[in-house]
Scaffold this active site. Sequence first.
Site, PDB file in Angstrom:
ATOM      1  CD  GLU A 176       0.748   0.505   3.058  1.00  0.00           C
ATOM      2  OE1 GLU A 176       0.627   1.739   2.907  1.00  0.00           O
ATOM      3  OE2 GLU A 176       1.735  -0.002   3.628  1.00  0.00           O
ATOM      4  CD  GLU A 319       7.587   1.764  -0.739  1.00  0.00           C
ATOM      5  OE1 GLU A 319       8.332   0.936  -1.332  1.00  0.00           O
ATOM      6  OE2 GLU A 319       7.924   2.947  -0.551  1.00  0.00           O
TER       7      GLU A 319
END
Length: 352
Positions: A176, A319
């Site tokens: 994310e 991430e």
Amino acid sequence: MYDQLQEVLGSIKPVDNSLRGSIQVHLDDLTKPKGSLGRLEEIAMKYVLATGSDCPILKKKKVFCFAADHGVAVEGVSAFPAEVTPQMVYNMLNGGAAINVLTRHAGAELDMVDIGVNHDFPDHPGLRKRKVRKASANMAEGAAMTVDEALQAVMVGVDLAKEAYADGYHLLATGEMGIANTTSAAALFAVLLDLPVESITGRGTGIDDSMLEHKISVIKRAIETNRGSLNTPLDTLASLGGFEIAGICGLILGAASVGMPVVVDGFISSAGAVVAMKLSCQVSDYLFFSHLSNEQGHKIIMNDLGARPILDLDLRLGEGTGAVLAMQVIEGAIKIYNEMATFSGANVSERQ
């Protein structure tokens, strides 16, 4: 769309535990002392059960990094402004972020998913344009999303998982990007797991003590503001979550519905996983929690879930970085299961 979600939930089945015995026999027959590969054997067991095949395949791996902006960023809960979200998405599309380096290292593929960034990106081969809305609303003043918007974001994740399964991928990972998303994640954990806000709220992007106190107060205000709408997991997701968290939830549900394991990244991704687990109690059979985040509260959350993260590297970037590292451990465990010689097939004595 609610009916579609119910159909997905209804298709998620518990793993076939009747395979457990034969899997254990094979693990014990490998040319090593029983149990000597520790958690690698546990990981192999879980992967084989999740896929439902005692001849497991793990070749094609993909990371989905969902990106979205959060309205609560205006409350000053992050060390960085909301404008950083699209900047980091561009960095990832250009191959310069940590997740790009680690994904290449792992031999996996990365898809960026714009599910709610307050920016219009040009077409790019590595970008999935699945925007539900340009940023969530400020949850401290009302619901972050409508229930319909949350449903739409969940179904984006479901569709991506099913598409990946149809394309022959064997293992997915969550990632994310979204400024202020640790605020939303902490609020979800507080409500869905009934945990104190103070104990699970961390520094996110590196805020100082005074900003941390402010962040805690904003989360408490958001919970109180939305108190009348926190009746179900989906309602809670809509009120306190974000589009990327909803997308991660959907990716997990979609993968579980087709018997495909998912590696969950850190603090934010765990929030999506918790929502998915609250929607379907069978989901945990398909989840690998990749690492213990350095973000305050993640250990408490993992303990509450009874989860054992694979790695502990003090990561707090997000991430999908921890997830893609853990993918390689899972892949190693499956190679051990598939490629190591057995006592019954090799001229090796079990007692040396």
